[in-house]
Write an enzyme that holds these catalytic residues in place. Structure first.
Site, short mmCIF file in Angstrom:
data_model
loop_
_atom_site.label_atom_id
_atom_site.label_comp_id
_atom_site.label_asym_id
_atom_site.label_seq_id
_atom_site.Cartn_x
_atom_site.Cartn_y
_atom_site.Cartn_z
N PRO A 52 0.83 -1.21 0.00
CA PRO A 52 0.00 0.00 0.00
C PRO A 52 0.86 1.25 0.00
O PRO A 52 1.93 1.28 0.60
CB PRO A 52 -0.80 -0.12 1.30
CG PRO A 52 -0.03 -1.05 2.15
CD PRO A 52 0.69 -1.98 1.24
N GLU A 53 0.39 2.28 -0.67
CA GLU A 53 1.10 3.55 -0.64
C GLU A 53 0.56 4.38 0.52
O GLU A 53 -0.39 3.98 1.20
CB GLU A 53 0.96 4.23 -2.00
CG GLU A 53 1.39 3.28 -3.12
CD GLU A 53 1.99 3.95 -4.36
OE1 GLU A 53 2.28 5.16 -4.32
OE2 GLU A 53 2.18 3.24 -5.35
N LYS A 61 4.47 5.31 5.18
CA LYS A 61 3.87 3.99 5.27
C LYS A 61 3.86 3.44 6.70
O LYS A 61 3.50 2.28 6.92
CB LYS A 61 4.60 3.03 4.32
CG LYS A 61 4.49 3.51 2.86
CD LYS A 61 5.32 2.68 1.93
CE LYS A 61 5.22 3.25 0.52
NZ LYS A 61 6.02 2.50 -0.46
N ARG A 106 13.50 9.79 11.22
CA ARG A 106 14.14 9.08 10.10
C ARG A 106 13.42 9.30 8.77
O ARG A 106 14.01 9.15 7.72
CB ARG A 106 14.14 7.56 10.37
CG ARG A 106 15.28 7.07 11.22
CD ARG A 106 15.47 5.56 11.04
NE ARG A 106 14.28 4.78 11.30
CZ ARG A 106 13.90 4.36 12.52
NH1 ARG A 106 14.63 4.66 13.56
NH2 ARG A 106 12.81 3.65 12.67
N ASN A 137 5.32 3.00 -5.74
CA ASN A 137 5.65 2.84 -7.16
C ASN A 137 4.64 3.52 -8.09
O ASN A 137 5.01 4.00 -9.16
CB ASN A 137 5.75 1.35 -7.49
CG ASN A 137 6.77 1.09 -8.57
OD1 ASN A 137 7.59 1.97 -8.89
ND2 ASN A 137 6.71 -0.08 -9.17
N ARG A 182 12.68 -1.80 -8.10
CA ARG A 182 11.28 -1.74 -8.46
C ARG A 182 11.16 -1.29 -9.91
O ARG A 182 12.02 -0.58 -10.41
CB ARG A 182 10.53 -0.73 -7.56
CG ARG A 182 10.55 -1.07 -6.09
CD ARG A 182 9.74 -2.32 -5.74
NE ARG A 182 8.33 -2.18 -6.06
CZ ARG A 182 7.43 -1.58 -5.29
NH1 ARG A 182 7.78 -1.06 -4.14
NH2 ARG A 182 6.18 -1.50 -5.67
#
Ligand SMILES: [Zn+2]
Length: 359
Positions: free
Chosen positions: A2-3, A51, A173, A214, A323
């Site tokens: 999932p984005e 995410k 981060r 992606n 990817r």
């Protein structure tokens, strides 16, 4: 995987379903024994950063999340993780979130043909079921049960308990997230322009920008007419900021509807014949006649070998940082630091696919 928009939707669903409520937490699978340490606590709310999903817990309703005793469950769904919700009618705003899935014992049926796990979550519409008696799957890493419903987490890459320091370290981060109000786009612009790495790789780096996956990568690059292989340091600040400004409304639309749609209305009908190549392109509501169909939703993502919607050139694909990246070799030729962003700024022209109005 999932984005970011999906994780924001999950955070909203968890907050709507459990926020301010005392909940039971358990790990039916046994692989998250720390669930016992917050069992019976109050789920204060949930937030997403890229995410990463962070669910806040306090021992009592009167205790603020700023109190050192507060804890967060950090979840990263990874490739295989998903949440399943079940509860009373209206629980977790199920109907607003996407196509629900009904689970009756071990038999599952889909309503509306939604993609469920492909988007990172499933929804039970258990209004007519007794959700309290739903037996968790043996693979359930974490079950959260509240007075009005429950949420089961299976297959995540990460599920751990953090204190305030640990939560701060996670946020530290990550790069800025276009869906967060506190995001600083200048951090994104600066990091990109300091790097010799290609923009196509940088957009997937969660330390540079959080939440882009992606699909948004491929589509944002196309909308900017940018060559995916141009190094970040060759881009102007205006160009990089333009990518950010384009992603914000695209991702907000995704967070609101659960669907990624990046095409302008006038480009959708040009070439609508497409084979479904992978499950990854399935989205919630695919069978809903009122939404933009999946074969019209993207410019380049999983459209390799098909003609570009703008110029007819075959869309290309190759591996980039592990990817697949998709691009039009004719439209996406912008490389120069002198390239002007102001011509054809896509964000200015992007209309909400639902109502056709400028946003
Ligand atoms: Zn093209």
């Amino acid at each position: 995987m999932p984005e970011g928009h999906t994780v924001h939707r999950l955070a909203s669903a968890l907050t709507a379903g459990f926020g301010g409520r005392r909940v039971r937490t358990s790990s039916p699978q046994g692989r998250f024994p720390d669930a016992a340490s917050i069992d019976g606590w109050v789920l204060a709310g949930a937030e997403a950063a890229g995410k990463q999903l962070l669910i806040a817990f306090t021992p009592e309703e009167s205790v603020d999340v700023s109190d050192p005793v507060a804890r967060w469950v950090r979840v990263h769904l990874g490739l295989y993780g998903s949440w399943t919700f079940a509860g009373e009618e209206g629980f977790a705003l199920a109907h607003a979130i996407g196509a629900p899935r009904v689970r009756i014992g071990e038999r599952e049926t889909r309503q509306g043909g939604g993609s469920g796990a492909a988007d990172g979550y499933d929804l039970h519409d258990a209004a007519t079921e007794d959700w309290r008696r739903l037996v968790p799957r043996p693979t359930t890493r974490l079950r959260i049960a509240g007075p009005h419903g429950l949420a089961d987490l299976t297959g995540p890459t990460a599920c751990e308990i953090l204190d305030a320091e640990g939560r701060a370290a996670v946020l530290e981060r990550l790069g800025p997230d276009p869906l967060r109000q506190d995001a600083d786009p200048d951090r994104f612009v600066e990091r990109v322009r300091r790097s010799r790495t290609s923009i196509g790789v940088l957009l997937m780096n969660q330390e540079i920008i959080a939440g882009v996956g992606n699909i948004y990568r491929a589509e944002a690059l196309f909308r900017a007419r940018l060559d995916p292989f141009v190094p970040g340091k060759d881009l102007t600040a205006g160009t990089v900021r333009g990518i950010w400004d384009d992603l914000v409304p695209l991702m907000r639309y995704g967070a609101r509807t659960g669907r990624i749609v990046t095409t302008e209305p006038e480009h959708r009908e040009i070439e609508a014949v497409i084979q479904e190549r992978t499950r990854a392109t399935r989205q919630n509501g695919d069978d809903d006649p009122s939404v933009v169909p999946r074969e019209q939703s993207f410019y380049t993502y999983h459209r390799q070998t098909l003609p570009c919607r703008l110029c007819g050139t075959a869309i290309r694909s190759t591996e980039l940082a592990g990817r697949t990246v998709f691009w039009c070799p004719r439209c996406q030729t912008r490389r120069s630091r002198r390239a002007s962003w102001t011509t054809e700024h896509p964000a200015a022209a992007w209309a909400d696919p639902q109502d056709g109005q400028l946003r």
